[in-house]
Design a protein around this motif. Structure first.
Motif, short mmCIF file in Angstrom:
data_model
loop_
_atom_site.label_atom_id
_atom_site.label_comp_id
_atom_site.label_asym_id
_atom_site.label_seq_id
_atom_site.Cartn_x
_atom_site.Cartn_y
_atom_site.Cartn_z
N THR A 1 42.64 28.44 44.25
CA THR A 1 43.79 29.10 43.64
C THR A 1 43.56 29.29 42.15
N TYR A 2 43.63 30.54 41.72
CA TYR A 2 43.48 30.90 40.31
C TYR A 2 44.84 31.03 39.65
N SER A 3 44.87 30.94 38.34
CA SER A 3 46.12 31.12 37.61
C SER A 3 46.48 32.59 37.48
N ASN A 4 45.51 33.49 37.65
CA ASN A 4 45.73 34.91 37.47
C ASN A 4 45.22 35.68 38.69
N PRO A 5 46.01 36.57 39.26
CA PRO A 5 45.57 37.33 40.43
C PRO A 5 44.30 38.15 40.20
N SER A 6 44.12 38.70 39.01
CA SER A 6 42.92 39.50 38.76
C SER A 6 41.66 38.63 38.77
N ASP A 7 41.78 37.36 38.39
CA ASP A 7 40.64 36.45 38.46
C ASP A 7 40.23 36.20 39.91
N ALA A 8 41.23 36.08 40.79
CA ALA A 8 40.95 35.90 42.22
C ALA A 8 40.21 37.11 42.77
N LEU A 9 40.64 38.31 42.39
CA LEU A 9 39.96 39.52 42.86
C LEU A 9 38.53 39.61 42.32
N ASP A 10 38.33 39.19 41.07
CA ASP A 10 36.97 39.18 40.50
C ASP A 10 36.06 38.23 41.27
#
Length: 144
Positions: A66-75
C-alpha cells in the motif's frame, strides 16, 4: 501512465487505488526485500504477505503493498509487472502486479453487518423482487 481519471476519483484517505497486488513471489522473498525494491516508487504505508494457514513459516506467494499516493502504486505496477524482483533475476519467476481488488466478502466497518453475511434470499430486496413478504410480516400475521 495508465488511466489517470481512475486515480483522480479516489477520495483522499482511501487505499482502494493505492494498494498493489504482487503475485509470483519466490518462497524466500520477505517484507524487507519487497520494501527495498518497491520503495523507489514512493512512500509505502504497509506491506502484507499472507501466510499459509497450516504453516505460518511459508507465505502464499503474493503480497499487498500500500502506497500513500495512487500514482506511486501505478508507477510500481508499470515498472514491475511481468518483470523479475531485483536479486532474483534469471530464476524464471516473473511478478504479476495489478491494483488490488478490495475483499468483496469483508464486512463493511468490520462489524459483521456486511452485504455478504447472509443468504441473498434473506434480503428484503430479493423478497420484494420475487413477490415474497418480508419475514417480519409473516410472523406478525401468524401471531394475530
Amino acid at each position: 501512465m495508465q488511466n489517470d481519471t481512475a486515480v483522480n476519483n479516489v477520495p483522499s484517505g482511501s487505499t482502494k487505488k493505492n494498494t498493489v497486488y504482487v503475485a509470483g513471489l519466490l518462497p524466500e522473498v520477505n517484507e524487507d526485500q519487497l520494501l527495498s525494491a518497491f520503495i523507489t516508487f514512493g512512500d509505502i504505508i504497509d506491506i502484507k504477505i499472507p501466510h499459509e494457514l497450516h504453516d505460518q513459516s511459508k507465505h502464499r506467494g503474493f503480497a499487498f503493498i500500500t502506497y500513500s499516493n495512487p500514482s506511486d502504486a501505478l508507477d510500481a505496477i508499470d515498472n514491475f509487472d511481468l518483470n523479475e524482483l531485483p536479486g532474483y533475476q534469471g530464476r524464471g519467476k516473473f511478478l504479476k502486479c495489478s491494483l488490488a481488488n478490495p475483499n468483496r466478502f469483508a464486512s463493511e466497518g468490520g462489524s459483521g453487518s456486511g452485504k455478504f453475511d447472509k443468504a441473498i434470499w434473506a434480503t428484503d430486496e430479493w423478497q420484494q423482487a420475487h413477490g415474497e413478504k418480508p419475514r417480519d410480516e409473516d410472523v406478525q400475521v401468524e401471531n394475530q
